[in-house]
Design a protein around this motif. Structure first.
Motif, PDB file in Angstrom:
ATOM      1  N   MET A   1       0.775  -1.395  -0.139  1.00  0.00           N
ATOM      2  CA  MET A   1      -0.025  -0.011  -0.119  1.00  0.00           C
ATOM      3  C   MET A   1       0.990   1.109  -0.154  1.00  0.00           C
ATOM      4  SD  MET A   1      -2.485   1.430   2.937  1.00  0.00           S
ATOM      5  CE  MET A   1      -3.519  -0.357   3.233  1.00  0.00           C
ATOM      6  N   SER A   2       0.668   2.207  -0.757  1.00  0.00           N
ATOM      7  CA  SER A   2       1.260   3.426  -1.004  1.00  0.00           C
ATOM      8  C   SER A   2       1.027   4.317   0.261  1.00  0.00           C
ATOM      9  CB  SER A   2       1.253   4.156  -2.125  1.00  0.00           C
ATOM     10  OG  SER A   2      -0.242   4.615  -2.176  1.00  0.00           O
ATOM     11  N   LEU A   3       2.094   5.208   0.542  1.00  0.00           N
ATOM     12  CA  LEU A   3       1.668   6.052   1.668  1.00  0.00           C
ATOM     13  C   LEU A   3       0.469   6.890   1.612  1.00  0.00           C
ATOM     14  CD1 LEU A   3       2.584   7.393   4.328  1.00  0.00           C
ATOM     15  CD2 LEU A   3       4.117   8.795   2.943  1.00  0.00           C
ATOM     16  N   ASN A   4       0.427   7.502   0.300  1.00  0.00           N
ATOM     17  CA  ASN A   4      -0.903   8.328  -0.120  1.00  0.00           C
ATOM     18  C   ASN A   4      -2.226   7.511   0.201  1.00  0.00           C
ATOM     19  OD1 ASN A   4       0.646  10.418  -0.747  1.00  0.00           O
ATOM     20  ND2 ASN A   4       0.891  10.073  -3.041  1.00  0.00           N
ATOM     21  N   LEU A   5      -2.234   6.175  -0.425  1.00  0.00           N
ATOM     22  CA  LEU A   5      -3.389   5.367  -0.234  1.00  0.00           C
ATOM     23  C   LEU A   5      -3.717   5.078   1.231  1.00  0.00           C
ATOM     24  CD1 LEU A   5      -5.793   4.255  -1.453  1.00  0.00           C
ATOM     25  CD2 LEU A   5      -4.202   2.179  -1.998  1.00  0.00           C
ATOM     26  N   SER A   6      -2.688   5.010   2.022  1.00  0.00           N
ATOM     27  CA  SER A   6      -2.736   4.591   3.472  1.00  0.00           C
ATOM     28  C   SER A   6      -3.380   5.693   4.269  1.00  0.00           C
ATOM     29  CB  SER A   6      -1.379   3.946   3.920  1.00  0.00           C
ATOM     30  OG  SER A   6      -1.357   3.919   5.268  1.00  0.00           O
ATOM     31  N   THR A   7      -2.690   6.923   3.927  1.00  0.00           N
ATOM     32  CA  THR A   7      -3.263   8.080   4.546  1.00  0.00           C
ATOM     33  C   THR A   7      -4.867   8.419   4.194  1.00  0.00           C
ATOM     34  OG1 THR A   7      -1.081   9.089   4.544  1.00  0.00           O
ATOM     35  CG2 THR A   7      -2.937  10.635   4.628  1.00  0.00           C
ATOM     36  N   LEU A   8      -5.159   8.087   2.737  1.00  0.00           N
ATOM     37  CA  LEU A   8      -6.410   8.240   2.357  1.00  0.00           C
ATOM     38  C   LEU A   8      -7.498   7.519   3.325  1.00  0.00           C
ATOM     39  CD1 LEU A   8      -8.362   9.486   0.425  1.00  0.00           C
ATOM     40  CD2 LEU A   8      -8.036   7.884  -1.201  1.00  0.00           C
ATOM     41  N   LYS A   9      -7.023   6.086   3.299  1.00  0.00           N
ATOM     42  CA  LYS A   9      -7.742   5.156   4.174  1.00  0.00           C
ATOM     43  C   LYS A   9      -8.144   5.641   5.365  1.00  0.00           C
ATOM     44  CE  LYS A   9      -6.957   0.893   1.445  1.00  0.00           C
ATOM     45  NZ  LYS A   9      -6.569  -0.365   1.207  1.00  0.00           N
ATOM     46  N   LYS A  10      -7.245   6.209   6.198  1.00  0.00           N
ATOM     47  CA  LYS A  10      -7.302   6.827   7.197  1.00  0.00           C
ATOM     48  C   LYS A  10      -8.444   7.825   7.409  1.00  0.00           C
ATOM     49  CE  LYS A  10      -2.825   5.938   9.268  1.00  0.00           C
ATOM     50  NZ  LYS A  10      -1.533   6.231   9.871  1.00  0.00           N
ATOM     51  N   ARG A  11      -8.400   8.677   6.503  1.00  0.00           N
ATOM     52  CA  ARG A  11      -9.476   9.818   6.019  1.00  0.00           C
ATOM     53  C   ARG A  11     -10.835   9.294   5.825  1.00  0.00           C
ATOM     54  NH1 ARG A  11      -7.754  13.691   1.682  1.00  0.00           N
ATOM     55  NH2 ARG A  11      -9.905  14.549   2.232  1.00  0.00           N
ATOM     56  N   ILE A  12     -11.045   8.058   4.953  1.00  0.00           N
ATOM     57  CA  ILE A  12     -12.037   7.664   4.897  1.00  0.00           C
ATOM     58  C   ILE A  12     -12.589   6.826   6.212  1.00  0.00           C
ATOM     59  CG2 ILE A  12     -13.155   5.385   3.705  1.00  0.00           C
ATOM     60  CD1 ILE A  12     -11.260   5.952   1.408  1.00  0.00           C
ATOM     61  N   SER A  13     -11.748   6.265   7.043  1.00  0.00           N
ATOM     62  CA  SER A  13     -12.238   5.644   8.339  1.00  0.00           C
ATOM     63  C   SER A  13     -12.660   6.805   9.174  1.00  0.00           C
ATOM     64  CB  SER A  13     -11.171   4.867   9.010  1.00  0.00           C
ATOM     65  OG  SER A  13     -10.915   3.694   8.260  1.00  0.00           O
ATOM     66  N   ASN A  14     -12.098   7.755   9.158  1.00  0.00           N
ATOM     67  CA  ASN A  14     -12.485   8.928   9.814  1.00  0.00           C
ATOM     68  C   ASN A  14     -14.131   9.522   9.711  1.00  0.00           C
ATOM     69  OD1 ASN A  14     -10.350   9.003  11.594  1.00  0.00           O
ATOM     70  ND2 ASN A  14      -9.264  10.697  10.346  1.00  0.00           N
ATOM     71  N   ALA A  15     -14.065   9.639   8.075  1.00  0.00           N
ATOM     72  CA  ALA A  15     -15.411   9.959   7.735  1.00  0.00           C
ATOM     73  C   ALA A  15     -16.485   8.987   7.953  1.00  0.00           C
ATOM     74  CB  ALA A  15     -15.314  10.006   6.008  1.00  0.00           C
ATOM     75  N   VAL A  16     -16.174   7.627   7.714  1.00  0.00           N
ATOM     76  CA  VAL A  16     -17.346   6.663   8.399  1.00  0.00           C
ATOM     77  C   VAL A  16     -17.637   6.985   9.726  1.00  0.00           C
ATOM     78  CG1 VAL A  16     -17.654   4.268   8.704  1.00  0.00           C
ATOM     79  CG2 VAL A  16     -16.540   4.881   6.618  1.00  0.00           C
ATOM     80  N   GLU A  17     -16.752   7.301  10.698  1.00  0.00           N
ATOM     81  CA  GLU A  17     -16.919   7.608  12.155  1.00  0.00           C
ATOM     82  C   GLU A  17     -17.771   8.824  12.180  1.00  0.00           C
ATOM     83  OE1 GLU A  17     -16.586   5.909  14.661  1.00  0.00           O
ATOM     84  OE2 GLU A  17     -15.501   4.267  13.793  1.00  0.00           O
ATOM     85  N   THR A  18     -17.535   9.970  11.270  1.00  0.00           N
ATOM     86  CA  THR A  18     -18.191  11.118  11.248  1.00  0.00           C
ATOM     87  C   THR A  18     -19.580  10.668  10.912  1.00  0.00           C
ATOM     88  OG1 THR A  18     -16.156  12.353  10.689  1.00  0.00           O
ATOM     89  CG2 THR A  18     -18.481  13.600  10.152  1.00  0.00           C
ATOM     90  N   TYR A  19     -20.099   9.982  10.209  1.00  0.00           N
ATOM     91  CA  TYR A  19     -21.272   9.576   9.851  1.00  0.00           C
ATOM     92  C   TYR A  19     -21.954   8.436  10.651  1.00  0.00           C
ATOM     93  CZ  TYR A  19     -20.218  12.288   5.513  1.00  0.00           C
ATOM     94  OH  TYR A  19     -20.029  13.565   4.883  1.00  0.00           O
ATOM     95  N   LYS A  20     -21.406   8.031  11.662  1.00  0.00           N
ATOM     96  CA  LYS A  20     -21.661   6.788  12.385  1.00  0.00           C
ATOM     97  C   LYS A  20     -23.116   6.861  12.904  1.00  0.00           C
ATOM     98  CE  LYS A  20     -20.585   4.165  16.797  1.00  0.00           C
ATOM     99  NZ  LYS A  20     -19.727   4.421  17.858  1.00  0.00           N
ATOM    100  N   ASN A  21     -23.743   7.980  13.473  1.00  0.00           N
ATOM    101  CA  ASN A  21     -24.863   8.030  14.087  1.00  0.00           C
ATOM    102  C   ASN A  21     -26.135   7.706  12.763  1.00  0.00           C
ATOM    103  OD1 ASN A  21     -24.193   8.494  16.519  1.00  0.00           O
ATOM    104  ND2 ASN A  21     -24.254  10.689  16.515  1.00  0.00           N
TER     105      ASN A  21
END
Length: 399
Positions: A1-21
């Motif tokens: 996994m590239s560093l950019n894609l790894s970083t992007l996945k962290k942002r995706i996870s954060n977005a899922v948590e943002t929409y958790k409710n």
């Protein structure tokens, strides 16, 4: 996994948590309003309204699927097209005892997270609402209507009793057999009648005689839906419905010929006529794209999942099988709660509405979104996915 894609996945996870409710609310509202196949108006409206709210272009309803939909997220630059498939139909009486409320909510949750980072993506994200998986699968209609033309990968997940990445299923034909005879007084003039029920019973007996010679993955299950109206009348019409399953399309075609001969023989022996028809769609056997499944598995590992079961041959049938014949596809199972729960039970339904369901819908949303991002951005992975799919088609002589 590239560093950019790894970083992007962290942002995706954060977005899922943002929409958790919102994701959990989707799952629980659909659970609280169970709708059987082709009646999922509440669920489909709820999901499409959410997708439209976050920037998806929504087509709803679809011309041949009143409770189906298509939602498209176009990224800034051209690239691959990845499809996420949502289910949301319930079971009669048991409600969401198969956890489809979690599927619909997780897929939409993944879509919202991808929309939040779309400036970093390329290509398109498509979300298909696929009704009636438990009865007359909407995915078959989507395949027949060409919805997956130009799609590079199709993903879904399903709640289950273990984490299974590679799933195969049986090909299915759903046939209704109609025997026609002639009515007569059952006591005073039975010789004037032709008993359609006797023909149908003989048909069942013929199939039972056939069973010892069927291959191991072949299953024939039938019920009588019509068998006469009163004992005092020779039944002039008798009807049965069958599910006939086999390992693949070729094996299914062979067993169908034998079953049809059983029907012809019963009709000939009793003087009846017989006809048959498909009363539900035919399902192809599911073929998992291993490269795509491997990416999904690695994403689950990164999300903390440690236990995985071996590849599983389902004794049932999936309309996702039809999708897997026209586009690289996966249908992994993720364990609901402890993984000891059996789908289609009231216990499974309770878990789908409880803490286990809330945890699973969040995990699935992240894994689906991460894997979609892999398809959109990892050219090497996409090449492996496509090469595996093309090789499979060559082996089978086409889709």
């Amino acid at each position: 996994m590239s560093l950019n894609l790894s970083t992007l996945k962290k942002r995706i996870s954060n977005a899922v948590e943002t929409y958790k409710n919102e994701i959990i609310q989707l799952a629980e509202e659909i659970f609280d309003h169970p709708e059987v196949g082709q009646q999922e108006f509440f669920a489909s409206r709820l999901l499409t309204q959410t997708l439209a709210k976050y920037g998806f272009e929504v087509l709803y309803p679809l011309p041949k699927l009143p409770t189906g939909f298509q939602a498209v997220l176009k990224c800034p630059s051209p690239g691959p097209r990845v499809a996420l498939l949502a289910e949301y139909d319930a079971l009669p009486e048991l409600g969401h005892a198969c956890g489809h409320n979690l599927i619909g909510a997780a897929v939409v949750g993944a879509g919202l997270a991808l929309a939040a980072v779309k400036e970093e993506l390329r290509g398109e994200v498509l979300i298909f609402g696929t009704p009636a998986e438990e009865s007359n699968g909407g995915k078959v209609v989507l395949v027949e209507e060409g919805a997956f033309q130009g799609v590079d990968a199709a993903l879904i997940f399903h709640p289950g009793d273990a984490n299974i990445m590679e799933v195969s299923s049986l090909a299915l034909e759903a046939l209704e057999f109609i025997f026609e005879g002639r009515a007569a007084h059952a006591s005073s003039s039975p010789e004037e009648g032709i008993n359609a029920l006797e023909a149908l019973i003989q048909f069942f007996n013929n199939i039972n005689s056939l069973r010892p010679y069927l291959k191991g993955q072949t299953h024939i299950n039938g019920i009588i839906t019509e068998g006469g109206v009163t004992p005092n009348i020779i039944p002039e019409r008798a009807v049965a419905r069958f599910y006939i399953r086999a390992e693949n399309h070729k094996a299914l075609k062979e067993v169908l010929q034998r079953v049809e001969n059983c029907a012809r023989g019963a009709a000939l022996a009793t003087g009846c006529s017989v006809a048959w028809r498909n009363y539900e769609f035919s399902y192809d056997a599911m073929v998992t794209n291993k490269a795509l499944a491997g990416a999904f598995k690695e994403n689950l590992r990164a999300l903390g999942v440690t236990e995985f079961g071996p590849p599983r041959r389902s004794r049932g049938s999936l309309d996702m099988g039809n999708v897997s014949r026209v586009v690289p596809a996966i249908h992994p199972y993720l364990a609901l709660g402890s993984g000891r729960l059996i789908p289609h039970t009231r216990e499974f339904a309770r878990a789908a509405r409880g803490e286990a369901g809330r945890n699973l819908v969040m995990l699935a949303a992240k894994a689906l979104a991460w894997t979609a991002a892999d398809v959109l951005l990892d050219g090497e992975l996409l090449t492996r996915i496509q090469e595996e799919f093309s090789l499979g088609l060559l082996k089978e002589g086409g889709p």
